[in-house]
Design an enzyme around this catalytic site. Structure first.
Site, short mmCIF file in Angstrom:
data_model
loop_
_atom_site.label_atom_id
_atom_site.label_comp_id
_atom_site.label_asym_id
_atom_site.label_seq_id
_atom_site.Cartn_x
_atom_site.Cartn_y
_atom_site.Cartn_z
N PRO A 263 -15.42 -5.77 2.18
CA PRO A 263 -16.58 -6.28 2.93
C PRO A 263 -17.84 -5.45 2.76
CG PRO A 263 -15.14 -5.06 4.40
CD PRO A 263 -14.43 -5.13 3.07
N LEU A 264 -17.72 -4.21 2.27
CA LEU A 264 -18.89 -3.32 2.23
C LEU A 264 -19.77 -3.49 1.00
CD1 LEU A 264 -17.41 -0.03 3.71
CD2 LEU A 264 -19.30 -1.36 4.62
N TYR B 142 0.85 -1.19 0.00
CA TYR B 142 0.00 0.00 0.00
C TYR B 142 0.89 1.24 0.00
CZ TYR B 142 -3.62 -3.34 1.49
OH TYR B 142 -4.48 -4.42 1.57
#
Length: 274
Positions: A204-205, A58
């Site tokens: 996950p959303l 990242y």
């Protein structure tokens, strides 16, 4: 908030925080608004988050440094999990690299950037199809023996790959894409539940396909909740070993996500969405 013990000894709240979105565009470069990113991380810990997910990839590397700058010295019980095994030649470009020398270098770099002597959970971000996983995990075994890594996990793997890796060293977590609308890894989730391994769904959303929208909307209205909160609440009910790491760049959205832990879906509502 319910908890789970990673590897049997790291007790964390099941609603954590994923820091990937705090990187630049294409998950490349530093946070665009660094002060805001620091505020979000500090707000997450203040709200009860004690499990934060990041990765060497990242930024690359900027995200780990950001977390250290925002949170070090870490509050007691706060676990920062990181990952290695990708090259990042440019924005939006991800190239698996399981060469042992690369893995060794990334582990050492993560230790320095996070300013820790031990990484509580280090995960192999991807298995490199060009390198036998036994070779990739060689430096990880050495790091565990040296006390530089406490626990090891895998990401985006099959049951067969988990079992192959376990012949090299214990695996305590699996991080695969999974959400209300994308359940490709259902079998892997069930496997980890039986084995009492942490299952950490990324993305996950996502609330699922169009056909679910009416059902989610009705249930959300009943709970005075948002669609995203219902998606998270469904995951928390789906299996006791699921650890959630929703990411956001907004303190307000963070607070909204945290409230998902307060929502208890009935068995009927869960079945309706499932």
């Amino acid at each position: 908030m319910s908890t789970f013990r990673i590897g049997g000894d790291l007790e964390v709240n099941r609603l954590g925080y994923g820091a990937m979105q705090l990187s630049g565009k294409g998950v490349f470069g530093d946070a665009v608004d660094r002060d805001n990113a620091v505020a979000v991380l500090r707000a997450a810990v203040a709200a009860g988050v004690n499990f934060i997910d990041t990765a060497e990839a990242y930024g690359p590397r900027y995200n780990e440094t950001l977390i250290k700058d925002a949170l070090y010295p870490y509050a007691p019980g706060v676990i920062v999990a990181t990952k290695g095994g990708f090259d990042r030649p440019g924005p939006g470009t991800w190239v698996p690299n399981g060469e042992p020398a690369v893995i060794h270098s990334q582990i050492e770099g993560s230790l320095k950037r996070l300013h820790v002597n031990t990484i509580d959970l280090w995960q192999l971000h991807r298995i490199d199809p060009k390198v036998p996983v036994e070779e990739t995990l060689g430096p990880v075994v050495e790091a565990v023996a040296a006390g530089k890594i406490r626990h090891v996990g895998l990401s985006e793997v099959t049951i067969e790959q988990i079992e192959r890796a376990e012949k090299v060293l214990p695996i305590v977590s699996v991080q695969n894409r999974y959400n209300l609308g994308d359940r490709q890894w259902e079998e892997v989730l069930d496997y980890t539940t039986r084995r009492n391994m942490a299952f950490i769904p990324w993305y996950p959303l996502a609330s699922g396909p169009q056909k679910l929208e009416d059902k989610i909307g009705a249930i959300a209205a009943r709970h005075k909740a948002t669609t995203a909160q219902i998606a998270l609440a469904w995951l928390l009910k789906r299996a006791p070993n699921i650890l959630l790491i929703p990411g956001t760049k907004s303190v307000d959205h963070l607070a909204e996500n945290m409230r998902a832990a307060e929502i208890e879906l009935s068995d009927e509502e869960f079945a309706e969405l499932s």
